[in-house]
Write an enzyme that holds these catalytic residues in place. Sequence first.
Site, PDB file in Angstrom:
ATOM      1  N   LYS A  13       0.833  -1.213   0.000  1.00 45.10           N
ATOM      2  CA  LYS A  13       0.000   0.000   0.000  1.00 45.10           C
ATOM      3  C   LYS A  13       0.864   1.258   0.000  1.00 45.10           C
ATOM      4  O   LYS A  13       0.636   2.177  -0.768  1.00 45.10           O
ATOM      5  CB  LYS A  13      -0.912   0.041   1.245  1.00 45.10           C
ATOM      6  CG  LYS A  13      -1.863  -1.119   1.378  1.00 45.10           C
ATOM      7  CD  LYS A  13      -2.742  -0.981   2.610  1.00 45.10           C
ATOM      8  CE  LYS A  13      -1.989  -1.029   3.925  1.00 45.10           C
ATOM      9  NZ  LYS A  13      -1.292  -2.316   4.183  1.00 45.10           N
ATOM     10  N   ARG A  88      -9.000   1.270   8.931  1.00 47.16           N
ATOM     11  CA  ARG A  88      -8.631  -0.118   9.182  1.00 47.16           C
ATOM     12  C   ARG A  88      -9.755  -0.856   9.903  1.00 47.16           C
ATOM     13  O   ARG A  88      -9.615  -2.050  10.178  1.00 47.16           O
ATOM     14  CB  ARG A  88      -7.383  -0.159  10.053  1.00 47.16           C
ATOM     15  CG  ARG A  88      -6.097  -0.375   9.274  1.00 47.16           C
ATOM     16  CD  ARG A  88      -4.974  -0.503  10.267  1.00 47.16           C
ATOM     17  NE  ARG A  88      -3.815  -1.156   9.757  1.00 47.16           N
ATOM     18  CZ  ARG A  88      -2.710  -0.533   9.344  1.00 47.16           C
ATOM     19  NH1 ARG A  88      -2.664   0.768   9.322  1.00 47.16           N
ATOM     20  NH2 ARG A  88      -1.679  -1.239   8.966  1.00 47.16           N
ATOM     21  N   ARG A 127      11.331  -6.022   4.539  1.00 47.86           N
ATOM     22  CA  ARG A 127      11.119  -4.566   4.428  1.00 47.86           C
ATOM     23  C   ARG A 127      12.173  -3.825   5.256  1.00 47.86           C
ATOM     24  O   ARG A 127      12.468  -4.198   6.385  1.00 47.86           O
ATOM     25  CB  ARG A 127       9.723  -4.196   4.941  1.00 47.86           C
ATOM     26  CG  ARG A 127       9.529  -2.691   5.053  1.00 47.86           C
ATOM     27  CD  ARG A 127       8.082  -2.268   5.042  1.00 47.86           C
ATOM     28  NE  ARG A 127       7.281  -2.823   6.113  1.00 47.86           N
ATOM     29  CZ  ARG A 127       5.954  -2.659   6.189  1.00 47.86           C
ATOM     30  NH1 ARG A 127       5.309  -1.986   5.251  1.00 47.86           N
ATOM     31  NH2 ARG A 127       5.280  -3.190   7.184  1.00 47.86           N
ATOM     32  N   ARG A 160      11.562  -2.544  10.936  1.00 54.71           N
ATOM     33  CA  ARG A 160      10.600  -2.050  11.938  1.00 54.71           C
ATOM     34  C   ARG A 160      10.360  -3.113  12.993  1.00 54.71           C
ATOM     35  O   ARG A 160      10.256  -4.295  12.671  1.00 54.71           O
ATOM     36  CB  ARG A 160       9.265  -1.717  11.244  1.00 54.71           C
ATOM     37  CG  ARG A 160       9.237  -0.338  10.639  1.00 54.71           C
ATOM     38  CD  ARG A 160       8.076  -0.134   9.702  1.00 54.71           C
ATOM     39  NE  ARG A 160       6.775  -0.577  10.192  1.00 54.71           N
ATOM     40  CZ  ARG A 160       5.636  -0.420   9.521  1.00 54.71           C
ATOM     41  NH1 ARG A 160       5.641   0.188   8.355  1.00 54.71           N
ATOM     42  NH2 ARG A 160       4.499  -0.863  10.007  1.00 54.71           N
ATOM     43  N   ARG A 171      -0.547  -9.331  13.242  1.00 63.28           N
ATOM     44  CA  ARG A 171      -1.094  -8.240  12.413  1.00 63.28           C
ATOM     45  C   ARG A 171      -1.964  -8.807  11.291  1.00 63.28           C
ATOM     46  O   ARG A 171      -3.004  -8.230  10.952  1.00 63.28           O
ATOM     47  CB  ARG A 171       0.052  -7.393  11.833  1.00 63.28           C
ATOM     48  CG  ARG A 171       0.789  -6.618  12.911  1.00 63.28           C
ATOM     49  CD  ARG A 171       2.015  -5.940  12.361  1.00 63.28           C
ATOM     50  NE  ARG A 171       1.683  -4.836  11.478  1.00 63.28           N
ATOM     51  CZ  ARG A 171       2.560  -4.234  10.690  1.00 63.28           C
ATOM     52  NH1 ARG A 171       3.807  -4.635  10.655  1.00 63.28           N
ATOM     53  NH2 ARG A 171       2.173  -3.233   9.932  1.00 63.28           N
TER      54      ARG A 171
HETATM   55  P1  ADP Z   1       2.269  -1.775   3.243  1.00 59.36           P
HETATM   56  O1  ADP Z   1       2.318  -0.288   3.157  1.00 59.36           O
HETATM   57  O2  ADP Z   1       1.061  -2.371   2.580  1.00 59.36           O
HETATM   58  O3  ADP Z   1       2.450  -2.305   4.643  1.00 59.36           O
HETATM   59  P2  ADP Z   1       4.837  -1.663   1.811  1.00 59.36           P
HETATM   60  O4  ADP Z   1       4.503  -0.763   0.664  1.00 59.36           O
HETATM   61  O5  ADP Z   1       5.676  -1.080   2.898  1.00 59.36           O
HETATM   62  O6  ADP Z   1       3.505  -2.350   2.409  1.00 59.36           O
HETATM   63  O7  ADP Z   1       5.540  -2.968   1.204  1.00 59.36           O
HETATM   64  C1  ADP Z   1       5.957  -4.039   2.062  1.00 59.36           C
HETATM   65  C2  ADP Z   1       7.309  -4.581   1.582  1.00 59.36           C
HETATM   66  O8  ADP Z   1       7.166  -5.206   0.306  1.00 59.36           O
HETATM   67  C3  ADP Z   1       8.378  -3.493   1.409  1.00 59.36           C
HETATM   68  O9  ADP Z   1       9.620  -4.041   1.755  1.00 59.36           O
HETATM   69  C4  ADP Z   1       8.295  -3.154  -0.074  1.00 59.36           C
HETATM   70  O10 ADP Z   1       9.540  -2.659  -0.539  1.00 59.36           O
HETATM   71  C5  ADP Z   1       7.958  -4.517  -0.687  1.00 59.36           C
HETATM   72  N1  ADP Z   1       7.108  -4.437  -1.886  1.00 59.36           N
HETATM   73  C6  ADP Z   1       6.132  -3.516  -2.152  1.00 59.36           C
HETATM   74  N2  ADP Z   1       5.551  -3.768  -3.351  1.00 59.36           N
HETATM   75  C7  ADP Z   1       6.166  -4.885  -3.844  1.00 59.36           C
HETATM   76  C8  ADP Z   1       6.005  -5.675  -5.045  1.00 59.36           C
HETATM   77  N3  ADP Z   1       5.075  -5.363  -5.968  1.00 59.36           N
HETATM   78  N4  ADP Z   1       6.796  -6.763  -5.189  1.00 59.36           N
HETATM   79  C9  ADP Z   1       7.711  -7.085  -4.245  1.00 59.36           C
HETATM   80  N5  ADP Z   1       7.918  -6.396  -3.109  1.00 59.36           N
HETATM   81  C10 ADP Z   1       7.157  -5.311  -2.901  1.00 59.36           C
HETATM   82  P1  AMP Z   2       1.284   0.766   8.967  1.00 56.01           P
HETATM   83  O1  AMP Z   2       2.458   1.666   8.857  1.00 56.01           O
HETATM   84  O2  AMP Z   2       0.103   1.237   8.166  1.00 56.01           O
HETATM   85  O3  AMP Z   2       1.628  -0.685   8.707  1.00 56.01           O
HETATM   86  O4  AMP Z   2       0.800   0.846  10.502  1.00 56.01           O
HETATM   87  C1  AMP Z   2       1.642   0.414  11.555  1.00 56.01           C
HETATM   88  C2  AMP Z   2       0.814   0.246  12.826  1.00 56.01           C
HETATM   89  O5  AMP Z   2       0.242   1.511  13.222  1.00 56.01           O
HETATM   90  C3  AMP Z   2      -0.373  -0.718  12.736  1.00 56.01           C
HETATM   91  O6  AMP Z   2      -0.009  -2.072  12.908  1.00 56.01           O
HETATM   92  C4  AMP Z   2      -1.265  -0.197  13.865  1.00 56.01           C
HETATM   93  O7  AMP Z   2      -0.781  -0.616  15.137  1.00 56.01           O
HETATM   94  C5  AMP Z   2      -1.055   1.327  13.779  1.00 56.01           C
HETATM   95  N1  AMP Z   2      -2.062   1.955  12.882  1.00 56.01           N
HETATM   96  C6  AMP Z   2      -1.803   2.616  11.708  1.00 56.01           C
HETATM   97  N2  AMP Z   2      -2.950   3.052  11.161  1.00 56.01           N
HETATM   98  C7  AMP Z   2      -3.960   2.658  11.984  1.00 56.01           C
HETATM   99  C8  AMP Z   2      -5.374   2.767  11.950  1.00 56.01           C
HETATM  100  N3  AMP Z   2      -6.021   3.392  10.938  1.00 56.01           N
HETATM  101  N4  AMP Z   2      -6.088   2.237  12.977  1.00 56.01           N
HETATM  102  C9  AMP Z   2      -5.472   1.615  13.992  1.00 56.01           C
HETATM  103  N5  AMP Z   2      -4.149   1.439  14.080  1.00 56.01           N
HETATM  104  C10 AMP Z   2      -3.382   1.959  13.092  1.00 56.01           C
END
Ligand code: ADP
Ligand code: AMP
Length: 213
Positions: A13, A88, A127, A160, A171
């Site tokens: 995302k 969420r 990541r 992270r 999660r």
């Molecule tokens: P989210 O925001 O949904 O938690 P991220 O955008 O941070 O996810 O992506 C999670 C991990 O997967 C990161 O390490 C990112 O670089 C990697 N990633 C994102 N899109 C792709 C893809 N299309 N193919 C492979 N790895 C990806």
């Molecule tokens: P993210 O960076 O989106 O993966 O969010 C990291 C963490 O922040 C999540 O696992 C939750 O603990 C918290 N968080 C982020 N956005 C929300 C939301 N909209 N509602 C509740 N918790 C959130």
Amino acid sequence: MKIIMLGAPGAGKGTQAKMIAEKYSIPHVSTGDIFRANIKNETPLGMEAKKYMDEGKLVPDELTVQILLDRVAKEDCANGYVLDGFPRTIPQAEVLNDALEKMGDKIDYAIDVAVPDENIVNRMSGRRACVTCGATYHIVHIPPKVENVCDKCGSNLILRDDDKPETVLNRLKIYHEQTQPLIEYYTAKGVLKTVDGTKDMKDVFADIVSILG
Ligand code: ADP
Ligand code: AMP
């Protein structure tokens, strides 16, 4: 244009939201980034949110909703935004819907980045996030030019705390219980679009652009 990114944690995302924000000149609003900035600055909100985040739980709606509403009320969001990590839960979606409805407005697209659970642990354990600018990489799929150094600002990259495998499973469970119902919610509103998030990030983005136009 008001866009919501849906999908499991680690689905991509944030990666896609940053590219959308750049192409369409709208802000990328991530509640996770807002919480992490508060943790870094040791604010009371950050300290409270950290308790939940470290365990892979959702931060309670009472703490989350107002922060989001305040952020999207800012001037730079007047022409739209891409929300990443919010809503969420169904109650969060309803608060957002009501606030927009009061202004005669609505969400234009909810984009579900679909990735099966089997791929998620690999995505998240690989990541790496920049401690300064929040850019994200993947050690195998999207590596930085220099190991552990951010391409954009030169700061260190970290794993992270909430991306450790034991927290990731929690999660994912919470995602299925509390967040996945939003797919039905936005389908009923006629704005849901699904993209195959297992593709290469550039191909996922091309699919999103063909939806947004
Ligand atoms: P989210 O925001 O949904 O938690 P991220 O955008 O941070 O996810 O992506 C999670 C991990 O997967 C990161 O390490 C990112 O670089 C990697 N990633 C994102 N899109 C792709 C893809 N299309 N193919 C492979 N790895 C990806
Ligand atoms: P993210 O960076 O989106 O993966 O969010 C990291 C963490 O922040 C999540 O696992 C939750 O603990 C918290 N968080 C982020 N956005 C929300 C939301 N909209 N509602 C509740 N918790 C959130």
